[in-house]
Design a protein around this motif. Structure first.
Motif, PDB file in Angstrom:
ATOM      1  N   TYR A 279      63.587  21.228  13.970  1.00  0.00           N
ATOM      2  CA  TYR A 279      63.171  22.190  12.949  1.00  0.00           C
ATOM      3  C   TYR A 279      63.620  21.661  11.595  1.00  0.00           C
ATOM      4  CZ  TYR A 279      62.369  26.905  11.012  1.00  0.00           C
ATOM      5  OH  TYR A 279      61.918  27.997  10.296  1.00  0.00           O
TER       6      TYR A 279
ATOM      7  N   PRO B 238      64.297  22.826   8.398  1.00  0.00           N
ATOM      8  CA  PRO B 238      65.482  23.333   7.692  1.00  0.00           C
ATOM      9  C   PRO B 238      66.779  23.019   8.417  1.00  0.00           C
ATOM     10  CG  PRO B 238      63.754  24.991   7.762  1.00  0.00           C
ATOM     11  CD  PRO B 238      63.338  23.899   8.690  1.00  0.00           C
TER      12      PRO B 238
ATOM     13  N   SER C 286      64.783  31.356  17.720  1.00  0.00           N
ATOM     14  CA  SER C 286      63.933  30.170  17.621  1.00  0.00           C
ATOM     15  C   SER C 286      63.065  30.003  18.856  1.00  0.00           C
ATOM     16  CB  SER C 286      64.798  28.922  17.415  1.00  0.00           C
ATOM     17  OG  SER C 286      65.620  28.681  18.546  1.00  0.00           O
TER      18      SER C 286
ATOM     19  N   SER D 202      63.162  32.334   9.466  1.00  0.00           N
ATOM     20  CA  SER D 202      63.362  31.839   8.097  1.00  0.00           C
ATOM     21  C   SER D 202      64.463  32.606   7.386  1.00  0.00           C
ATOM     22  CB  SER D 202      62.052  31.945   7.316  1.00  0.00           C
ATOM     23  OG  SER D 202      61.033  31.174   7.903  1.00  0.00           O
TER      24      SER D 202
ATOM     25  N   VAL E 104      55.811  26.144   2.545  1.00  0.00           N
ATOM     26  CA  VAL E 104      55.759  27.500   3.098  1.00  0.00           C
ATOM     27  C   VAL E 104      54.870  28.397   2.245  1.00  0.00           C
ATOM     28  CG1 VAL E 104      57.131  29.575   3.571  1.00  0.00           C
ATOM     29  CG2 VAL E 104      57.988  27.333   4.253  1.00  0.00           C
TER      30      VAL E 104
ATOM     31  N   TYR F 206      60.234  32.405  18.672  1.00  0.00           N
ATOM     32  CA  TYR F 206      59.228  31.996  17.693  1.00  0.00           C
ATOM     33  C   TYR F 206      58.182  31.071  18.309  1.00  0.00           C
ATOM     34  CZ  TYR F 206      57.431  28.966  13.960  1.00  0.00           C
ATOM     35  OH  TYR F 206      56.634  28.206  13.142  1.00  0.00           O
TER      36      TYR F 206
ATOM     37  N   LEU G  41      59.907  24.571   0.535  1.00  0.00           N
ATOM     38  CA  LEU G  41      59.543  25.906   0.061  1.00  0.00           C
ATOM     39  C   LEU G  41      58.102  25.945  -0.420  1.00  0.00           C
ATOM     40  CD1 LEU G  41      60.398  28.804  -0.611  1.00  0.00           C
ATOM     41  CD2 LEU G  41      61.223  27.959  -2.828  1.00  0.00           C
TER      42      LEU G  41
ATOM     43  N   HIS H  99      67.887  31.477   8.551  1.00  0.00           N
ATOM     44  CA  HIS H  99      68.295  30.185   8.013  1.00  0.00           C
ATOM     45  C   HIS H  99      68.703  30.266   6.553  1.00  0.00           C
ATOM     46  CE1 HIS H  99      67.990  26.764  10.747  1.00  0.00           C
ATOM     47  NE2 HIS H  99      67.077  27.453  11.407  1.00  0.00           N
ATOM     48  N   ARG H 100      68.019  31.085   5.795  1.00  0.00           N
ATOM     49  CA  ARG H 100      68.216  31.060   4.344  1.00  0.00           C
ATOM     50  C   ARG H 100      69.228  32.070   3.840  1.00  0.00           C
ATOM     51  NH1 ARG H 100      64.555  28.079   1.497  1.00  0.00           N
ATOM     52  NH2 ARG H 100      62.807  27.232   2.680  1.00  0.00           N
TER      53      ARG H 100
ATOM     54  N   HIS I 189      55.706  21.684  13.110  1.00  0.00           N
ATOM     55  CA  HIS I 189      55.368  22.332  11.836  1.00  0.00           C
ATOM     56  C   HIS I 189      53.879  22.210  11.521  1.00  0.00           C
ATOM     57  CE1 HIS I 189      59.386  23.497  10.532  1.00  0.00           C
ATOM     58  NE2 HIS I 189      59.827  22.335  11.000  1.00  0.00           N
TER      59      HIS I 189
END
Length: 317
Positions: A181, A183, A278, A260, A204, A281, A201, A263-264, A106
Protein backbone atom coordinates in the motif's frame (compact mmCIF):
# COMPACT_ATOMS: atom_id res chain seq x y z
CA UNK A 1 18.52 -0.72 5.97
CA UNK A 2 19.72 1.96 3.60
CA UNK A 3 19.03 1.98 -0.12
CA UNK A 4 22.11 1.63 -2.32
CA UNK A 5 22.69 1.37 -6.03
CA UNK A 6 23.39 -2.35 -6.09
CA UNK A 7 20.55 -4.82 -6.35
CA UNK A 8 21.94 -6.90 -3.49
CA UNK A 9 21.56 -3.93 -1.14
CA UNK A 10 17.97 -3.17 -2.04
CA UNK A 11 15.75 -3.31 1.04
CA UNK A 12 13.20 -5.94 1.90
CA UNK A 13 9.93 -5.33 3.71
CA UNK A 14 8.06 -7.40 6.26
CA UNK A 15 4.30 -7.95 6.48
CA UNK A 16 2.86 -8.19 9.98
CA UNK A 17 -0.07 -10.52 9.28
CA UNK A 18 -2.49 -10.50 12.22
CA UNK A 19 -0.52 -8.99 15.15
CA UNK A 20 -0.92 -10.96 18.34
CA UNK A 21 -2.65 -13.83 16.55
CA UNK A 22 0.36 -15.48 14.94
CA UNK A 23 -0.32 -18.85 16.56
CA UNK A 24 -3.84 -18.86 15.08
CA UNK A 25 -2.80 -17.98 11.53
CA UNK A 26 -3.58 -21.43 10.18
CA UNK A 27 -7.14 -21.18 11.50
CA UNK A 28 -7.54 -17.59 10.34
CA UNK A 29 -6.47 -18.71 6.88
CA UNK A 30 -9.59 -20.89 6.52
CA UNK A 31 -12.17 -18.05 6.36
CA UNK A 32 -9.76 -15.94 4.31
CA UNK A 33 -9.33 -18.76 1.81
CA UNK A 34 -13.09 -19.28 1.59
CA UNK A 35 -13.68 -15.56 1.08
CA UNK A 36 -11.08 -15.41 -1.70
CA UNK A 37 -12.52 -18.47 -3.39
CA UNK A 38 -16.01 -16.96 -3.13
CA UNK A 39 -14.80 -13.70 -4.68
CA UNK A 40 -13.00 -15.49 -7.51
CA UNK A 41 -15.91 -17.81 -8.24
CA UNK A 42 -18.56 -15.07 -8.06
CA UNK A 43 -16.78 -12.66 -10.39
CA UNK A 44 -15.76 -15.40 -12.81
CA UNK A 45 -19.40 -16.54 -12.93
CA UNK A 46 -20.56 -13.01 -13.75
CA UNK A 47 -18.07 -12.81 -16.60
CA UNK A 48 -19.24 -16.16 -17.97
CA UNK A 49 -22.90 -15.15 -17.75
CA UNK A 50 -22.41 -11.80 -19.48
CA UNK A 51 -20.46 -13.49 -22.27
CA UNK A 52 -22.83 -16.44 -22.72
CA UNK A 53 -26.26 -14.82 -22.37
CA UNK A 54 -27.53 -12.71 -25.26
CA UNK A 55 -29.99 -10.95 -22.93
CA UNK A 56 -27.07 -9.55 -20.96
CA UNK A 57 -25.40 -7.94 -23.97
CA UNK A 58 -26.36 -4.46 -22.79
CA UNK A 59 -24.22 -1.51 -21.62
CA UNK A 60 -25.05 -1.91 -17.93
CA UNK A 61 -23.94 -5.55 -17.99
CA UNK A 62 -20.81 -4.75 -19.99
CA UNK A 63 -19.86 -2.34 -17.22
CA UNK A 64 -20.69 -5.06 -14.70
CA UNK A 65 -18.33 -7.41 -16.55
CA UNK A 66 -15.61 -4.75 -16.38
CA UNK A 67 -16.26 -4.41 -12.66
CA UNK A 68 -16.03 -8.18 -12.21
CA UNK A 69 -12.80 -8.31 -14.19
CA UNK A 70 -11.30 -5.57 -11.99
CA UNK A 71 -12.37 -7.38 -8.82
CA UNK A 72 -10.79 -10.58 -10.12
CA UNK A 73 -7.56 -8.68 -10.68
CA UNK A 74 -7.63 -7.23 -7.16
CA UNK A 75 -8.22 -10.65 -5.60
CA UNK A 76 -5.50 -12.34 -7.62
CA UNK A 77 -3.07 -9.50 -6.86
CA UNK A 78 -3.48 -9.56 -3.07
CA UNK A 79 -4.17 -13.26 -2.48
CA UNK A 80 -0.55 -14.50 -2.89
CA UNK A 81 0.91 -12.26 -0.19
CA UNK A 82 -2.02 -12.64 2.21
CA UNK A 83 -2.23 -16.43 2.00
CA UNK A 84 1.58 -16.83 2.05
CA UNK A 85 1.59 -15.16 5.46
CA UNK A 86 -1.10 -17.42 6.89
CA UNK A 87 -0.02 -20.71 5.29
CA UNK A 88 3.78 -20.53 5.10
CA UNK A 89 4.69 -17.60 7.41
CA UNK A 90 6.36 -15.90 4.43
CA UNK A 91 6.51 -12.27 5.50
CA UNK A 92 9.34 -10.74 3.49
CA UNK A 93 9.00 -9.09 0.09
CA UNK A 94 11.61 -7.44 -2.11
CA UNK A 95 11.43 -3.86 -3.28
CA UNK A 96 10.60 -4.75 -6.90
CA UNK A 97 7.90 -7.21 -5.89
CA UNK A 98 6.46 -4.61 -3.52
CA UNK A 99 6.35 -1.91 -6.18
CA UNK A 100 4.78 -4.29 -8.72
CA UNK A 101 1.99 -5.37 -6.39
CA UNK A 102 1.45 -1.78 -5.25
CA UNK A 103 1.09 -0.59 -8.85
CA UNK A 104 -1.54 -3.19 -9.70
CA UNK A 105 -3.51 -2.70 -6.48
CA UNK A 106 -3.78 1.07 -6.83
CA UNK A 107 -4.31 0.97 -10.60
CA UNK A 108 -7.12 -1.58 -10.33
CA UNK A 109 -8.71 0.39 -7.48
CA UNK A 110 -8.66 3.50 -9.67
CA UNK A 111 -10.13 1.53 -12.59
CA UNK A 112 -12.94 0.22 -10.38
CA UNK A 113 -13.75 3.74 -9.26
CA UNK A 114 -13.88 4.85 -12.90
CA UNK A 115 -16.17 1.96 -13.81
CA UNK A 116 -18.53 2.97 -11.00
CA UNK A 117 -18.71 6.44 -12.57
CA UNK A 118 -19.51 4.88 -15.95
CA UNK A 119 -22.27 2.81 -14.32
CA UNK A 120 -23.70 5.97 -12.75
CA UNK A 121 -23.72 7.60 -16.19
CA UNK A 122 -25.51 4.53 -17.55
CA UNK A 123 -28.25 4.92 -14.93
CA UNK A 124 -28.45 8.67 -15.60
CA UNK A 125 -29.07 8.15 -19.32
CA UNK A 126 -31.47 5.24 -18.74
CA UNK A 127 -33.69 7.26 -16.38
CA UNK A 128 -33.35 10.82 -17.66
CA UNK A 129 -33.09 10.14 -21.41
CA UNK A 130 -34.51 6.64 -21.99
CA UNK A 131 -35.45 7.33 -25.62
CA UNK A 132 -31.83 8.18 -26.44
CA UNK A 133 -30.29 5.37 -24.39
CA UNK A 134 -29.29 3.14 -27.30
CA UNK A 135 -28.02 6.11 -29.30
CA UNK A 136 -25.83 7.46 -26.49
CA UNK A 137 -24.56 4.26 -24.90
CA UNK A 138 -23.29 2.39 -27.92
CA UNK A 139 -20.65 -0.34 -27.84
CA UNK A 140 -18.11 2.28 -28.83
CA UNK A 141 -19.09 4.52 -25.90
CA UNK A 142 -18.86 1.62 -23.46
CA UNK A 143 -15.40 0.72 -24.78
CA UNK A 144 -14.23 4.35 -24.55
CA UNK A 145 -15.45 4.79 -20.97
CA UNK A 146 -13.87 1.52 -19.84
CA UNK A 147 -10.63 2.28 -21.67
CA UNK A 148 -10.49 5.79 -20.20
CA UNK A 149 -10.80 4.37 -16.68
CA UNK A 150 -7.92 1.97 -17.35
CA UNK A 151 -5.65 4.54 -19.02
CA UNK A 152 -6.29 7.12 -16.29
CA UNK A 153 -5.38 4.70 -13.51
CA UNK A 154 -2.26 3.32 -15.17
CA UNK A 155 -0.99 6.75 -16.27
CA UNK A 156 -1.41 8.46 -12.90
CA UNK A 157 0.08 5.49 -11.02
CA UNK A 158 3.09 4.96 -13.29
CA UNK A 159 5.35 7.61 -11.61
CA UNK A 160 4.80 6.34 -8.05
CA UNK A 161 7.11 3.29 -8.21
CA UNK A 162 9.90 5.47 -9.62
CA UNK A 163 9.45 7.98 -6.80
CA UNK A 164 9.73 5.27 -4.16
CA UNK A 165 12.81 3.66 -5.71
CA UNK A 166 14.77 6.87 -5.11
CA UNK A 167 14.21 6.90 -1.35
CA UNK A 168 16.45 5.30 1.27
CA UNK A 169 14.77 3.05 3.82
CA UNK A 170 16.60 3.07 7.11
CA UNK A 171 14.18 1.51 9.60
CA UNK A 172 12.95 -2.01 10.28
CA UNK A 173 10.65 -1.73 7.22
CA UNK A 174 7.70 -3.40 8.93
CA UNK A 175 4.45 -2.88 7.00
CA UNK A 176 1.00 -2.26 8.45
CA UNK A 177 -0.90 -4.45 5.99
CA UNK A 178 -0.80 -7.86 4.37
CA UNK A 179 -0.21 -6.34 0.94
CA UNK A 180 1.61 -3.39 -0.63
CA UNK A 181 0.00 0.00 0.00
CA UNK A 182 1.57 3.28 -1.14
CA UNK A 183 1.02 5.39 2.04
CA UNK A 184 2.33 2.50 4.11
CA UNK A 185 5.63 2.44 2.23
CA UNK A 186 5.88 6.22 2.17
CA UNK A 187 5.79 6.23 5.97
CA UNK A 188 8.89 4.02 6.01
CA UNK A 189 10.95 6.17 3.64
CA UNK A 190 13.73 8.39 4.95
CA UNK A 191 14.38 11.85 3.59
CA UNK A 192 12.01 14.46 2.24
CA UNK A 193 8.86 12.76 0.95
CA UNK A 194 6.85 15.97 0.51
CA UNK A 195 6.62 15.78 -3.27
CA UNK A 196 5.65 12.10 -3.29
CA UNK A 197 3.08 12.70 -0.58
CA UNK A 198 1.58 15.64 -2.49
CA UNK A 199 1.50 13.61 -5.70
CA UNK A 200 -0.31 10.81 -3.88
CA UNK A 201 -2.86 13.34 -2.65
CA UNK A 202 -3.26 14.72 -6.18
CA UNK A 203 -3.84 11.19 -7.46
CA UNK A 204 -6.58 10.64 -4.87
CA UNK A 205 -8.22 13.96 -5.74
CA UNK A 206 -8.03 13.32 -9.50
CA UNK A 207 -9.52 9.86 -9.22
CA UNK A 208 -11.60 8.97 -6.18
CA UNK A 209 -12.65 12.50 -5.18
CA UNK A 210 -13.60 13.48 -8.74
CA UNK A 211 -15.43 10.18 -9.22
CA UNK A 212 -17.48 10.67 -6.05
CA UNK A 213 -18.50 14.14 -7.25
CA UNK A 214 -19.62 12.75 -10.63
CA UNK A 215 -21.59 9.94 -8.97
CA UNK A 216 -23.30 12.35 -6.57
CA UNK A 217 -24.09 14.76 -9.43
CA UNK A 218 -25.60 11.89 -11.46
CA UNK A 219 -27.95 10.86 -8.68
CA UNK A 220 -28.92 14.45 -7.90
CA UNK A 221 -29.85 14.82 -11.58
CA UNK A 222 -31.76 11.52 -11.51
CA UNK A 223 -33.71 12.50 -8.42
CA UNK A 224 -34.37 15.98 -9.81
CA UNK A 225 -35.73 14.54 -13.06
CA UNK A 226 -38.13 12.28 -11.20
CA UNK A 227 -39.30 15.07 -8.89
CA UNK A 228 -40.13 17.28 -11.88
CA UNK A 229 -42.73 14.78 -13.02
CA UNK A 230 -46.27 15.02 -11.80
CA UNK A 231 -47.25 12.84 -8.85
CA UNK A 232 -49.22 10.52 -11.10
CA UNK A 233 -46.34 10.22 -13.59
CA UNK A 234 -43.59 9.50 -11.08
CA UNK A 235 -42.25 6.03 -11.38
CA UNK A 236 -40.40 5.42 -8.14
CA UNK A 237 -39.69 1.88 -9.26
CA UNK A 238 -37.19 3.32 -11.72
CA UNK A 239 -35.01 4.25 -8.75
CA UNK A 240 -34.83 0.59 -7.80
CA UNK A 241 -32.61 0.02 -10.82
CA UNK A 242 -30.05 2.26 -9.09
CA UNK A 243 -30.06 0.25 -5.85
CA UNK A 244 -27.51 -2.28 -7.07
CA UNK A 245 -25.13 0.43 -8.17
CA UNK A 246 -25.52 2.42 -4.94
CA UNK A 247 -24.81 -0.70 -2.87
CA UNK A 248 -21.65 -1.28 -4.88
CA UNK A 249 -20.58 2.36 -4.42
CA UNK A 250 -20.96 2.15 -0.65
CA UNK A 251 -19.19 -1.22 -0.47
CA UNK A 252 -16.22 0.22 -2.39
CA UNK A 253 -15.86 3.73 -0.98
CA UNK A 254 -16.64 3.26 2.73
CA UNK A 255 -13.68 0.92 3.46
CA UNK A 256 -11.46 3.05 1.20
CA UNK A 257 -12.30 6.27 3.05
CA UNK A 258 -11.99 4.57 6.44
CA UNK A 259 -8.54 3.20 5.58
CA UNK A 260 -7.36 6.61 4.34
CA UNK A 261 -8.58 8.29 7.52
CA UNK A 262 -6.75 5.73 9.66
CA UNK A 263 -3.50 6.41 7.82
CA UNK A 264 -3.69 10.18 7.81
CA UNK A 265 -5.45 11.25 11.00
CA UNK A 266 -4.91 8.59 13.66
CA UNK A 267 -1.62 7.84 15.36
CA UNK A 268 -2.63 5.44 18.10
CA UNK A 269 -4.65 2.96 16.06
CA UNK A 270 -3.78 -0.64 16.92
CA UNK A 271 -2.05 -2.74 14.23
CA UNK A 272 -4.87 -5.28 14.30
CA UNK A 273 -7.34 -2.51 13.39
CA UNK A 274 -5.19 -1.44 10.45
CA UNK A 275 -4.97 -5.01 9.22
CA UNK A 276 -8.69 -5.69 9.62
CA UNK A 277 -9.70 -2.52 7.80
CA UNK A 278 -7.21 -3.05 4.98
CA UNK A 279 -8.38 -6.61 4.39
CA UNK A 280 -12.00 -5.43 4.39
CA UNK A 281 -11.10 -2.80 1.77
CA UNK A 282 -9.65 -5.22 -0.79
CA UNK A 283 -11.51 -8.43 0.06
CA UNK A 284 -15.11 -7.50 0.81
CA UNK A 285 -15.63 -5.49 -2.38
CA UNK A 286 -14.82 -8.37 -4.78
CA UNK A 287 -16.84 -10.72 -2.61
CA UNK A 288 -19.98 -8.59 -2.20
CA UNK A 289 -20.32 -7.14 -5.70
CA UNK A 290 -21.38 -10.45 -7.34
CA UNK A 291 -23.79 -11.11 -4.46
CA UNK A 292 -25.38 -7.67 -4.77
CA UNK A 293 -26.00 -8.06 -8.49
CA UNK A 294 -27.03 -11.70 -8.27
CA UNK A 295 -29.59 -11.04 -5.54
CA UNK A 296 -31.03 -7.81 -6.94
CA UNK A 297 -30.93 -8.28 -10.72
CA UNK A 298 -33.75 -10.33 -12.22
CA UNK A 299 -31.83 -10.67 -15.48
CA UNK A 300 -28.80 -12.10 -13.69
CA UNK A 301 -31.03 -14.48 -11.74
CA UNK A 302 -32.75 -15.61 -14.94
CA UNK A 303 -29.38 -16.20 -16.58
CA UNK A 304 -28.22 -18.22 -13.57
CA UNK A 305 -31.35 -20.39 -13.68
CA UNK A 306 -30.96 -20.92 -17.41
CA UNK A 307 -27.33 -21.96 -17.10
CA UNK A 308 -28.22 -24.24 -14.19
CA UNK A 309 -30.83 -26.09 -16.24
CA UNK A 310 -28.54 -26.23 -19.27
CA UNK A 311 -25.83 -27.88 -17.18
CA UNK A 312 -28.35 -30.34 -15.73
CA UNK A 313 -29.54 -31.30 -19.22
CA UNK A 314 -25.95 -31.77 -20.39
CA UNK A 315 -25.16 -33.86 -17.31
CA UNK A 316 -28.29 -35.95 -17.90
CA UNK A 317 -27.24 -36.67 -21.44
Amino acid sequence: MAFNDTASDWPTFSFIGMPGLETAHIWISIPFCLLYLGALAGNALLLILVRAEQNLHEPQFYFLAMLALTDLGLSLTTMPSVMAIFWFDVRHISLDAYLTQMFFIHTLSSVESGVLVAMAFDRLVAICAPLNYTRILTHYTVACLSGAALIRGATLLAPLPFFLRNFPFCGPNILSHSYCYYPDMLNLACGDVTFSSVYGLVFVLCTFAVDVVFILASYIKILGSIMKLGAQDRNWRSLQTCARHLCTVFVFYLPLISLSVLHRYTQDTSPIQYTTMSNAYLLMTPLLNPLVYSLKSRQIQAALRKQFWVQRVIAGE
